[in-house]
Scaffold this active site. Structure first.
Site, short mmCIF file in Angstrom:
data_model
loop_
_atom_site.label_atom_id
_atom_site.label_comp_id
_atom_site.label_asym_id
_atom_site.label_seq_id
_atom_site.Cartn_x
_atom_site.Cartn_y
_atom_site.Cartn_z
N LYS A 8 0.81 -1.22 0.00
CA LYS A 8 0.00 0.00 0.00
C LYS A 8 0.84 1.26 0.00
O LYS A 8 0.47 2.26 -0.62
CB LYS A 8 -0.96 -0.02 1.19
CG LYS A 8 -2.01 -1.12 1.08
CD LYS A 8 -2.99 -1.06 2.22
CE LYS A 8 -4.05 -2.15 2.07
NZ LYS A 8 -5.03 -2.11 3.16
N GLU A 92 -0.97 8.09 7.53
CA GLU A 92 -1.73 9.07 6.76
C GLU A 92 -2.44 10.03 7.70
O GLU A 92 -2.73 9.68 8.86
CB GLU A 92 -2.79 8.38 5.88
CG GLU A 92 -2.25 7.55 4.75
CD GLU A 92 -3.36 6.86 3.99
OE1 GLU A 92 -3.08 6.41 2.86
OE2 GLU A 92 -4.48 6.74 4.50
N ARG A 184 -8.67 -7.31 -6.45
CA ARG A 184 -9.44 -8.56 -6.36
C ARG A 184 -10.92 -8.24 -6.41
O ARG A 184 -11.33 -7.09 -6.33
CB ARG A 184 -9.12 -9.26 -5.04
CG ARG A 184 -9.34 -8.36 -3.83
CD ARG A 184 -9.08 -9.06 -2.52
NE ARG A 184 -9.05 -8.16 -1.38
CZ ARG A 184 -10.11 -7.63 -0.79
NH1 ARG A 184 -11.34 -7.92 -1.24
NH2 ARG A 184 -9.99 -6.83 0.25
#
Length: 349
Positions: A8, A92, A184
């Site tokens: 990520k 973040e 996915r």
């Protein structure tokens, strides 16, 4: 470029280079707890510490001040190591009470990629989605165009050639930010199938086999509104504690615009070793309010004898005034769960 954007933090860095808006965050992976503190003070509180290999809400912790960062970092990393065997962490800026919007994509091995519209997945409990809708009721045409184009940029940046979902948070001012890409099929893919008429599982298999996409972006039409509710074997009155056990009897709703996905049957056993989700109820109708009414009927008909589920809780949610108005964020359940549980008690349902 990175394969399938599985890391990520690497995905985040690539998105910045590709012009996709991202939430302000750490410069690379966090080295240790002290590095987490330094990054948090630079970014500004609150911050969200996340596992680079994470998913499903695991390996995530929020820190609202400097004294919380180290503990949050160590706790998140320990959970990430246990769940994913990978302790790489990044950070973040935590967007307070956002909406969670995701865009469904599909690409092929011939350089084509299209989006199939967006979903609103804001109704979550502990970062686990409970209700999903398509299209997102909260977006105007300009926001919808912008967020879908950003998702396409993300996919093209990695030459994406399969089914995938690009996820964003939408803040109270209407700004959206990339958070991650799931490479996915997702649990909520049926709502997209219902509004587009495209079988995503079939499309994924064809794409993997090297077959070109049989449609272009102009061919994608969004028709009506779809809602999905995740039915979990859990007891809302006991802080949503998991409820494994034997299913003595089960009855699923049916009828026009109602779809069920499950592996359960009367006599089956719900194991304590896996996720508590036992079924998905999906409805489709011409408009959102009609879809909500259809979901109410479907949840009222859904019957399980042997274990408790959250079906009645979700049924009551379908009547909540703020939900009906579309005023939902990722904090909705935390703000209204006590109220909904009182409704459950008073109604005798």
């Amino acid at each position: 470029k990175i394969s399938r954007m599985g890391d990520k933090q690497s995905a985040r860095e690539l998105m910045i280079k590709s012009g996709v808006p991202v939430v302000p965050g750490s410069d690379g992976l966090l080295k240790d707890a002290d590095d987490a503190v330094r990054n948090a003070e630079r970014i500004g509180f609150p911050v969200l510490i996340k596992a680079s290999a994470g998913g499903g809400g695991r390996g995530m912790r929020i820190a609202y001040g400097p004294d919380e960062v180290k503990e949050a970092f160590e706790s998140a990393r320990a959970e990430a190591v246990s769940a994913f065997a990978n302790g790489d962490m990044y950070m973040e800026k935590y967007i307070v009470c956002p909406r969670h919007i995701e865009v469904q994509l599909i690409g092929d091995k011939h350089g084509h990629v299209v989006h199939l519209g967006e979903r609103d997945c804001s109704l979550q409990r502990r970062s686990q989605k409970m209700v999903e809708e398509a299209p997102a009721y909260c977006l105007n045409d300009e926001q919808r165009k912008g967020i879908c184009e950003a998702a396409l940029k993300a996919a093209r940046a990695v030459d994406y050639d399969s089914v995938g979902t690009v996820e964003f948070v939408l803040d109270k001012d209407g700004n959206f930010y990339f958070i991650e890409m799931n490479t996915r099929i997702q649990v909520e893919h049926p709502v997209t199938e219902m509004v587009t008429g495209i079988d995503l599982m079939k499309a994924q298999i064809r794409s993997a086999a090297g077959v070109p996409l049989p449609f272009t972006q102009d061919d994608i039409q969004i028709r009506g509104h779809a809602i999905e509710c995740r039915i979990n074997a859990e007891d809302p009155a006991k802080n949503f504690a998991p409820m494994p056990g034997d299913i003595r009897f089960i009855h699923f709703p049916c009828g026009a615009g109602v779809r069920i996905e499950t592996a359960l049957y009367s006599g089956s056993t719900i194991s304590p070793f896996y996720d508590s989700m036992i079924s998905k109820v999906i409805v489709h109708a011409e408009g959102r309010l009609e879809a909500i009414r259809r979901m109410r009927m479907a949840l009222a008909e859904f019957t399980v004898d042997g274990v408790k589920t959250n079906a009645d809780f979700l049924y009551l949610l379908m009547f909540h005034p703020e939900y009906l108005k579309g005023n939902v964020t990722t904090a909705f359940f935390e703000e209204h769960v006590a109220e909904l549980l009182e409704w459950d008690h008073d109604s005798g349902i």
